[in-house]
Design a protein around this motif. Structure first.
Motif, mmCIF file in Angstrom:
data_model
loop_
_atom_site.group_PDB
_atom_site.id
_atom_site.type_symbol
_atom_site.label_atom_id
_atom_site.label_comp_id
_atom_site.label_asym_id
_atom_site.label_seq_id
_atom_site.Cartn_x
_atom_site.Cartn_y
_atom_site.Cartn_z
ATOM 1 N N THR A 160 -70.579 69.935 -7.033
ATOM 2 C CA THR A 160 -70.523 68.792 -7.953
ATOM 3 C C THR A 160 -70.015 69.272 -9.311
ATOM 4 O OG1 THR A 160 -72.401 67.759 -6.831
ATOM 5 C CG2 THR A 160 -71.842 66.943 -9.026
ATOM 6 N N GLN A 161 -68.915 68.679 -9.776
ATOM 7 C CA GLN A 161 -68.319 69.102 -11.043
ATOM 8 C C GLN A 161 -68.337 67.945 -12.040
ATOM 9 O OE1 GLN A 161 -64.889 70.827 -8.595
ATOM 10 N NE2 GLN A 161 -64.795 72.087 -10.437
ATOM 11 N N VAL A 162 -68.787 68.231 -13.256
ATOM 12 C CA VAL A 162 -68.934 67.226 -14.305
ATOM 13 C C VAL A 162 -67.968 67.539 -15.441
ATOM 14 C CG1 VAL A 162 -70.514 66.170 -15.967
ATOM 15 C CG2 VAL A 162 -71.364 66.890 -13.716
ATOM 16 N N GLN A 163 -67.220 66.519 -15.858
ATOM 17 C CA GLN A 163 -66.244 66.667 -16.954
ATOM 18 C C GLN A 163 -66.908 66.290 -18.277
ATOM 19 O OE1 GLN A 163 -62.550 67.245 -17.089
ATOM 20 N NE2 GLN A 163 -63.185 67.372 -19.228
ATOM 21 N N VAL A 164 -66.827 67.183 -19.262
ATOM 22 C CA VAL A 164 -67.335 66.879 -20.599
ATOM 23 C C VAL A 164 -66.464 65.788 -21.218
ATOM 24 C CG1 VAL A 164 -67.536 67.792 -22.947
ATOM 25 C CG2 VAL A 164 -68.371 69.124 -21.012
ATOM 26 N N LYS A 165 -67.086 64.809 -21.873
ATOM 27 C CA LYS A 165 -66.355 63.746 -22.554
ATOM 28 C C LYS A 165 -67.116 63.374 -23.830
ATOM 29 C CE LYS A 165 -64.155 60.778 -20.031
ATOM 30 N NZ LYS A 165 -63.825 59.635 -19.129
ATOM 31 N N PRO A 166 -66.881 64.116 -24.931
ATOM 32 C CA PRO A 166 -67.635 63.892 -26.174
ATOM 33 C C PRO A 166 -67.523 62.471 -26.694
ATOM 34 C CG PRO A 166 -66.402 65.950 -26.286
ATOM 35 C CD PRO A 166 -65.950 65.237 -25.055
ATOM 36 N N ALA A 167 -66.366 61.815 -26.521
ATOM 37 C CA ALA A 167 -66.188 60.447 -27.020
ATOM 38 C C ALA A 167 -67.176 59.489 -26.374
ATOM 39 C CB ALA A 167 -64.762 59.982 -26.767
#
Length: 575
Positions: A367-374
């Motif tokens: 399971t891979q999670v993409q960082v999305k600060p916005a």
């Protein structure tokens, strides 16, 4: 064994074999086998390696009354060559040589392949006249005429012609339709040649930079930028707009930076192109990161070539919980090493979750999670969510702040194996970096399994590699690693002289060198006492850690890289 009959000698294949080999007895044995088991003459030739590739093509050509040519790149008309695509030419090992009226003379390593001849005729509308040529000669001509410089010159030339002049090469295969998602117009051809040229030289990035009088295109190959081509400034905006359209970016927005991606297929591989635009003086700069999706199955054996370092990594990650940190500058291969460790650990019994910025490669079963600060999804917030997902192993793309470091250390102390990266110069620096971020030393000592520093060094081109006697200065640098100790008389080092295979750089490919620090009991005590980084490093060396400098010099002595390259990557004064 009987003597060959006059009738046998009149057979075109037998006659050609006699001419090429001059061995009548060997040819008689070959003929006897053909008559006894009924196997075709050409299949026996291939099976027994009676002729080399050029001789075999000559025999086939002679028996079928096809002209054999000693092909060289300068014999090939560039306009004729580009009537087919590079993919088609490479797939079938053919190249059009010249066009005369409605006939197209095509060099082929298998001139009897009627299917390929029919495909060329359908693509070009011309009658194919096959010419036989050695496979290696055809490959050399393909490399010359379809390299990025020549392909781009061809595309630029076609931009200056009116549409509709000269034949076009329509895409007739699903594979090529996937590879060329827009059209076959001159701008599309130019962008295609730039991108596929980068893939062919194994570049990691393409830089498209606004400049006067010509737009500059550079490739990052083996970690260094090199000039590829120049494109007329008159078509600069069209090229940039075409790339942005493919990447599904807003072509009307030129004041703000944008990101996008392109899915592409080339030479049987699927690629994901990460596109980034940046407004600059003179126009927008585009950088394209090339990711080979089919290269996702890394193995630790390929990434960590040193047996000693590989065993240390395997020992460290056999622990059910704790933290392993990789350090090094941007582009030193840390993520690739972490992925290879995940591949080793990826079993159905384990729940592995990653949080990355960005997720570069998809890993099956993870399971891979993409960082999305916005959207409020930072490393820290994503890590908190991951801990509620019952993970066994967690990969944190990078520890950048106290909050992320605190959660990662807490996870390592509560039964999870945590893998992450830091930006420090050496392995011991990872310890002081965590403490500087605000993590108490006793927690660092409890959580840390080990740390590894990593660098990528270019490897000497094996095609043009030559031995040389090192200078006195070079001998002084490597003196401690020379075996037997002090014997400098027989030392030989290697360097590349430059050739077509390495683009005259002397280097081809890269390999990783490591400095692996295992957190022993004594090192943990030193961390708790807040001993200096240098003291911890020296203790690790005393316990068997090989530094980047020492491992690098070992690779130099093995002929894998050069001292010049080592100086570029490593502080040779540090130990």
């Amino acid at each position: 064994m009987s003597i060959l009959s006059s009738m046998d000698k009149q057979d075109p294949i037998i006659s050609a074999l006699l001419q090429e080999t001059g061995d009548q007895k060997a040819v008689q044995a070959f003929l006897d086998r053909h008559k006894n088991d009924g196997q075709s003459l050409t299949s026996i030739i291939k099976e027994e390696n009676l002729l080399d590739e050029q001789q075999l093509v000559k025999v086939i050509a002679a028996t079928n009354k096809i002209e054999f040519v000693e092909l060289s790149p300068d014999m090939v008309d560039s306009m004729a060559a580009h009537l087919v695509t590079s993919d088609f030419a490479n797939q079938h090992n053919i190249i059009p040589v010249t066009r005369a009226d409605d006939k197209l003379f095509v060099a082929m390593s298998q001139p009897l392949n009627l299917v390929v001849r029919d495909q060329i005729e359908m693509r070009t509308g011309l009658q194919v006249v096959p010419l036989a040529a050695a496979p290696s000669a055809i490959q050399q001509a393909i490399r010359h005429h379809f390299n990025v410089q020549n392909a781009t010159r061809q595309a630029i030339a076609s931009m200056r012609l009116k549409h509709g002049t000269g034949p076009s090469a329509p895409d007739d295969a699903e594979f090529e339709r996937k590879s060329r998602p827009v059209s076959d117009d001159p701008i599309a051809k130019l962008v295609w040649s730039i991108v596929t040229g980068a893939i062919d030289v194994k570049a990691s990035d393409v830089h498209v930079e606004p400049a006067e009088p010509d737009m500059r295109v550079r490739y990052r190959v083996d970690g260094l930028l090199r000039d590829a081509i120049s494109v007329p400034a008159a078509v600069q905006q069209e090229v940039i707009s075409h790339i942005k359209v493919l990447a599904e970016m807003d072509i009307s927005e030129r004041r703000l930076a944008q990101d996008g991606h392109i899915a592409l297929a080339h030479d049987g591989h699927d690629y994901d192109l990460r596109v980034s635009s940046l407004p600059a003086v003179g126009g927008e700069k585009i950088v394209v990161r090339i990711l080979d999706k089919s290269a996702g199955q890394w193995s630790l054996e390929k990434v960590v070539t040193s047996l000693d370092d590989r065993e240390k990594f395997k020992t460290l990650v056999q622990n059910p919980y704790g933290m392993l940190l990789l350090t090094g500058p941007t582009g030193s291969g840390k993520t690739t090493t972490l992925y290879s460790i995940l591949q080793l650990l990826n079993t159905p019994e384990r729940n592995i979750v990653t949080v990355e910025d960005p997720v570069e490669y998809r890993l099956d079963g993870i399971t891979q999670v993409q960082v999305k600060p916005a959207a409020g999804r930072t490393f820290a917030s994503a890590l908190r969510s991951i801990l509620r997902q019952d993970p066994d192993i967690i990969l944190v793309g990078e520890i950048r702040d106290y909050e992320t470091a605190e959660i990662a250390v807490s996870a390592a102390l509560t039964g999870h194996l945590v893998l992450s990266t830091l930006h420090t110069n050496d392995a011991a620096g990872a310890i002081s970096r965590l403490i500087n971020l605000g993590i108490p030393p006793f927690l660092v000592a409890s959580a840390l399994l080990g740390a590894a520093a990593q660098r990528l060094t270019r490897t000497v081109c094996q095609t043009c590699r030559q031995a040389y006697r090192p200078s006195a200065e070079e001998l002084e640098l490597i003196a401690d690693e020379i075996q037997p100790a002090g014997d400098r008389r027989t030392v030989q080092l290697y360097r590349g002289t430059g050739c077509d295979e390495c683009d005259h750089t002397g280097y081809r490919g890269r390999k990783a060198i490591f400095e692996v620090l295992c957190a022993s009991r004594e090192i943990r005590r030193m961390v708790i006492r807040t001993d200096s980084e240098e003291a911890i490093k020296q203790k690790a060396i005393a316990e068997g850690m090989k530094t980047l400098r020492r491992n690098g010099i070992k690779q130099v002595l093995l002929g894998a890289t050069t001292l010049e390259e080592l100086r570029r990557c490593i502080d040779m004064g540090a130990e």
